[in-house]
Write a protein that holds these residues in place. Sequence first.
Motif, PDB file in Angstrom:
ATOM      1  N   GLY A   1      14.622  18.227 -34.501  1.00  3.35           N
ATOM      2  CA  GLY A   1      15.055  19.414 -35.248  1.00  3.35           C
ATOM      3  C   GLY A   1      16.317  19.058 -35.979  1.00  3.35           C
ATOM      4  N   PRO A   2      16.793  19.947 -36.875  1.00  2.00           N
ATOM      5  CA  PRO A   2      18.023  19.622 -37.599  1.00  2.00           C
ATOM      6  C   PRO A   2      19.162  19.376 -36.611  1.00  2.00           C
ATOM      7  CG  PRO A   2      17.030  21.649 -38.396  1.00  2.00           C
ATOM      8  CD  PRO A   2      16.273  21.257 -37.187  1.00  2.00           C
ATOM      9  N   GLY A   3      19.804  18.276 -36.737  1.00  2.00           N
ATOM     10  CA  GLY A   3      20.912  17.938 -35.833  1.00  2.00           C
ATOM     11  C   GLY A   3      20.444  17.289 -34.549  1.00  2.00           C
ATOM     12  N   ARG A   4      19.177  17.478 -34.200  1.00  2.00           N
ATOM     13  CA  ARG A   4      18.658  16.869 -32.963  1.00  2.00           C
ATOM     14  C   ARG A   4      18.113  15.494 -33.296  1.00  2.00           C
ATOM     15  NH1 ARG A   4      15.129  21.834 -31.295  1.00  2.00           N
ATOM     16  NH2 ARG A   4      16.731  23.241 -30.553  1.00  2.00           N
ATOM     17  N   THR A   5      18.876  14.490 -32.959  1.00  2.00           N
ATOM     18  CA  THR A   5      18.452  13.131 -33.259  1.00  2.00           C
ATOM     19  C   THR A   5      18.378  12.347 -31.956  1.00  2.00           C
ATOM     20  OG1 THR A   5      20.708  12.396 -33.484  1.00  2.00           O
ATOM     21  CG2 THR A   5      19.635  13.203 -35.499  1.00  2.00           C
ATOM     22  N   GLU A   6      18.023  11.079 -32.081  1.00  2.00           N
ATOM     23  CA  GLU A   6      17.919  10.227 -30.885  1.00  2.00           C
ATOM     24  C   GLU A   6      19.248  10.216 -30.126  1.00  2.00           C
ATOM     25  OE1 GLU A   6      15.463   8.529 -29.501  1.00  2.00           O
ATOM     26  OE2 GLU A   6      13.871   8.629 -30.991  1.00  2.00           O
ATOM     27  N   ASN A   7      20.358  10.340 -30.874  1.00  2.00           N
ATOM     28  CA  ASN A   7      21.662  10.203 -30.210  1.00  2.00           C
ATOM     29  C   ASN A   7      22.433  11.502 -30.088  1.00  2.00           C
ATOM     30  OD1 ASN A   7      21.260   7.416 -30.065  1.00  2.00           O
ATOM     31  ND2 ASN A   7      21.788   7.274 -32.247  1.00  2.00           N
ATOM     32  N   ASN A   8      21.935  12.586 -30.695  1.00  2.00           N
ATOM     33  CA  ASN A   8      22.694  13.839 -30.647  1.00  2.00           C
ATOM     34  C   ASN A   8      21.860  14.946 -30.020  1.00  2.00           C
ATOM     35  OD1 ASN A   8      24.904  15.497 -31.174  1.00  2.00           O
ATOM     36  ND2 ASN A   8      23.840  16.345 -32.952  1.00  2.00           N
ATOM     37  N   VAL A   9      22.320  15.441 -28.863  1.00  2.00           N
ATOM     38  CA  VAL A   9      21.578  16.492 -28.164  1.00  2.00           C
ATOM     39  C   VAL A   9      22.119  17.850 -28.583  1.00  2.00           C
ATOM     40  CG1 VAL A   9      20.997  17.436 -25.895  1.00  2.00           C
ATOM     41  CG2 VAL A   9      21.203  14.968 -26.204  1.00  2.00           C
ATOM     42  N   VAL A  10      21.196  18.780 -28.893  1.00  2.00           N
ATOM     43  CA  VAL A  10      21.606  20.148 -29.205  1.00  2.00           C
ATOM     44  C   VAL A  10      21.150  21.038 -28.059  1.00  2.00           C
ATOM     45  CG1 VAL A  10      21.341  22.072 -30.818  1.00  2.00           C
ATOM     46  CG2 VAL A  10      21.423  19.730 -31.677  1.00  2.00           C
ATOM     47  N   GLY A  11      22.030  21.855 -27.535  1.00  2.00           N
ATOM     48  CA  GLY A  11      21.647  22.728 -26.415  1.00  2.00           C
ATOM     49  C   GLY A  11      22.865  23.385 -25.820  1.00  2.00           C
ATOM     50  N   HIS A  12      22.886  23.495 -24.475  1.00  2.00           N
ATOM     51  CA  HIS A  12      24.003  24.162 -23.801  1.00  2.00           C
ATOM     52  C   HIS A  12      24.820  23.153 -23.004  1.00  2.00           C
ATOM     53  CE1 HIS A  12      22.908  28.146 -24.861  1.00  2.00           C
ATOM     54  NE2 HIS A  12      21.701  28.034 -24.342  1.00  2.00           N
ATOM     55  N   ARG A  13      26.106  23.471 -22.825  1.00  2.00           N
ATOM     56  CA  ARG A  13      26.936  22.645 -21.956  1.00  2.00           C
ATOM     57  C   ARG A  13      26.460  22.781 -20.518  1.00  2.00           C
ATOM     58  NH1 ARG A  13      32.045  24.313 -21.714  1.00  2.00           N
ATOM     59  NH2 ARG A  13      31.633  26.154 -22.964  1.00  2.00           N
TER      60      ARG A  13
ATOM     61  N   PHE B   1      23.089  19.779 -22.557  1.00  4.46           N
ATOM     62  CA  PHE B   1      21.700  19.607 -22.111  1.00  4.46           C
ATOM     63  C   PHE B   1      20.781  20.363 -23.055  1.00  4.46           C
ATOM     64  CE2 PHE B   1      24.091  18.615 -18.388  1.00  4.46           C
ATOM     65  CZ  PHE B   1      23.357  17.614 -17.766  1.00  4.46           C
ATOM     66  N   PRO B   2      19.633  19.772 -23.410  1.00  2.00           N
ATOM     67  CA  PRO B   2      18.711  20.477 -24.311  1.00  2.00           C
ATOM     68  C   PRO B   2      18.222  21.772 -23.665  1.00  2.00           C
ATOM     69  CG  PRO B   2      17.683  18.478 -23.470  1.00  2.00           C
ATOM     70  CD  PRO B   2      19.100  18.469 -23.006  1.00  2.00           C
ATOM     71  N   ASP B   3      17.900  22.756 -24.506  1.00  2.00           N
ATOM     72  CA  ASP B   3      17.556  24.074 -23.988  1.00  2.00           C
ATOM     73  C   ASP B   3      16.260  24.533 -24.654  1.00  2.00           C
ATOM     74  OD1 ASP B   3      17.905  26.520 -22.677  1.00  2.00           O
ATOM     75  OD2 ASP B   3      18.791  27.386 -24.480  1.00  2.00           O
ATOM     76  N   GLN B   4      15.134  24.115 -24.100  1.00 11.02           N
ATOM     77  CA  GLN B   4      13.843  24.545 -24.654  1.00 11.02           C
ATOM     78  C   GLN B   4      12.947  24.988 -23.506  1.00 11.02           C
ATOM     79  OE1 GLN B   4      13.643  20.859 -26.562  1.00 11.02           O
ATOM     80  NE2 GLN B   4      14.119  21.651 -28.589  1.00 11.02           N
ATOM     81  N   TRP B   5      12.139  26.027 -23.745  1.00  6.53           N
ATOM     82  CA  TRP B   5      11.450  26.661 -22.615  1.00  6.53           C
ATOM     83  C   TRP B   5      10.541  25.705 -21.862  1.00  6.53           C
ATOM     84  CZ3 TRP B   5       6.193  26.767 -22.422  1.00  6.53           C
ATOM     85  CH2 TRP B   5       5.504  26.582 -23.617  1.00  6.53           C
ATOM     86  N   SER B   6       9.909  24.779 -22.577  1.00  5.70           N
ATOM     87  CA  SER B   6       8.935  23.928 -21.881  1.00  5.70           C
ATOM     88  C   SER B   6       9.629  22.912 -20.968  1.00  5.70           C
ATOM     89  CB  SER B   6       8.029  23.224 -22.885  1.00  5.70           C
ATOM     90  OG  SER B   6       8.785  22.319 -23.632  1.00  5.70           O
ATOM     91  N   LEU B   7      10.972  22.840 -21.057  1.00  2.70           N
ATOM     92  CA  LEU B   7      11.682  21.914 -20.162  1.00  2.70           C
ATOM     93  C   LEU B   7      11.952  22.587 -18.803  1.00  2.70           C
ATOM     94  CD1 LEU B   7      14.326  20.459 -22.664  1.00  2.70           C
ATOM     95  CD2 LEU B   7      12.022  19.678 -22.238  1.00  2.70           C
ATOM     96  N   LEU B   8      11.501  23.839 -18.647  1.00  2.48           N
ATOM     97  CA  LEU B   8      11.851  24.582 -17.428  1.00  2.48           C
ATOM     98  C   LEU B   8      10.859  24.394 -16.275  1.00  2.48           C
ATOM     99  CD1 LEU B   8      13.066  28.002 -18.859  1.00  2.48           C
ATOM    100  CD2 LEU B   8      14.425  26.050 -18.139  1.00  2.48           C
ATOM    101  N   PHE B   9       9.681  23.822 -16.547  1.00  2.00           N
ATOM    102  CA  PHE B   9       8.650  23.765 -15.495  1.00  2.00           C
ATOM    103  C   PHE B   9       9.139  23.038 -14.233  1.00  2.00           C
ATOM    104  CE2 PHE B   9       5.639  24.109 -19.215  1.00  2.00           C
ATOM    105  CZ  PHE B   9       5.329  25.430 -18.965  1.00  2.00           C
ATOM    106  N   GLY B  10       9.886  21.931 -14.436  1.00  2.68           N
ATOM    107  CA  GLY B  10      10.381  21.171 -13.282  1.00  2.68           C
ATOM    108  C   GLY B  10      11.302  22.028 -12.433  1.00  2.68           C
ATOM    109  N   GLN B  11      12.166  22.805 -13.103  1.00  5.06           N
ATOM    110  CA  GLN B  11      13.090  23.678 -12.362  1.00  5.06           C
ATOM    111  C   GLN B  11      12.325  24.784 -11.633  1.00  5.06           C
ATOM    112  OE1 GLN B  11      16.714  25.082 -14.270  1.00  5.06           O
ATOM    113  NE2 GLN B  11      16.393  23.610 -15.900  1.00  5.06           N
TER     114      GLN B  11
END
Length: 460
Positions: free
Chosen positions: A217-229, A13-23
């Motif tokens: 970002g590098p490695g972050r493409t339409e098909n490749n998610v970078v973040g945490h398991r 799952f992607p891990d960026q601070w602005s994705l936290l508002f929903g949580q």
Amino acid sequence: MDRPLDKLRARVFPDQWSLLFGQIAFYSFVVIVLSGLVLMVYYDPSVEHVVYDGPYAPLRGVHMSRALDSTLQLSFEVRGGLLARQVHHWATLLMVASITLHLLRLFFTGGFRRPRRLAWFVVFGLLVTMLGAALTGTSLPDDLASGMSLAVLDGVLKATPFVGTAVSELLFGGQFPGDVIAWFYPLHVYVLPAVLVVLFVAGAVLALKHRPAQYAGPGRTENNVVGHRGSVAAVKSVGLFCFVAAVALLLAATATINPIWLYGPADPANASAGVGPAWYLAFLDGSLRLAPGWEFVLWGRTVTVAVLLPVAACTLFLALVAVYPFIEERFTRDHRNHHLLERPRFNPIRTGIGVAGMTFYGVLWAAASADTIAIQFHLSVNALLHAFQVLLILGPPAGFAIARRICLGLQDRDLQIATTGLETGQMMRTPNGGYVEKHRPLDAYRRYQLVGSHPQERKP
Ligand code: HEM
């Protein structure tokens, strides 16, 4: 390894601070439900008249409803009751603020595009339901402030031609103020929280299915998610819940909110100056203040433009927000799926539209405090309202043009930095006597941040 739970644990799952508002909004809701259950034990939703004889001396001997009496009892006599009330109220503010930021984040980054259009509706539905829950909640103590907002609601309903009086009678169970609490209470504690649960579950299912879109970002493409398991993301999420609960508790323990004992009981004949609606409903109040006081007679009935115009304008505004993903898709003819978010500057038109909408909302919002602003700055309240009226018309197009221009300027600057590198401040002499500044090339991540995956394009 093939079980759905194992798959979820292993999924990134992607891990960026602005994705936290929903949580944050969801965890505030959990805090609200827990504190609401405590309030339910002592609160009495009854408008039966009693004479206050509790420990708060200034109100002793005052006639009030049982609802206010029980809320005062909660505040002064029940151990931890005031803390529970304040946690409930502060968590409400946290929840509404974070879901609003979530909606804004989705808008400005294009996070609502296919395949996440449904998620946009869910978030919008959450915001509207939360506003309803907060309005019904603040009416429950039956104090002067809640009575005033109900009086405004009654006025708006009665000004609606043909059906208004009947709807008002239905809502208030007869003549205003009637027994509105009798049916606001079940709406507040059962119906609206149930709708919120359904919407949060729908949002979570959609987020697990498509995962939130991520920034490029590098490695972050339409098909490749970078973040945490998933397993790591879940543990971090539990930590976030503890943090949200701690912030709500800290605010509740240190900052007074809604001191109903200072306002006294609701009374249709009384209205205090300087008391306004909660910030999240202020735009509705502001729209009423800015409408010109026109009215005309149609088929023997007086039609009050002063009320109908703001109601129509706010409804249209909210409807446009709700269907925006469809409008954008129709005009851009972009029916593709997008898993990468856009920086606001990469889409100047959308950003301009967003700023125009925020300006419209902001002017209405500020107009709700026109009387307070006029007193504070020794201004004429009428002159101030006229200024706000002009701003309401000219502000949004100006906001659009300025925001779009800034986006284009930022794109140009980014493109220049990405192609020539960063300035170092070191000057070098050329063989023919001129001077040039030495530039340092950017690393891949910063380059991606600046120009995304389309370094050559400048988007209109
Ligand atoms: C199961 C869910 C809920 C329960 C059992 C519950 C219960 C209550 C009760 C009994 C009151 C009246 C007591 C008082 O005013 O101090 C109240 C007030 C209130 N509720 Fe809730 N509520 C729930 C959900 C919500 C939600 C979802 C929101 C917000 C969107 C909300 C916002 C409020 C607000 C702002 C007040 C006024 C608090 C105050 O007096 O300062 N509640 N709630």
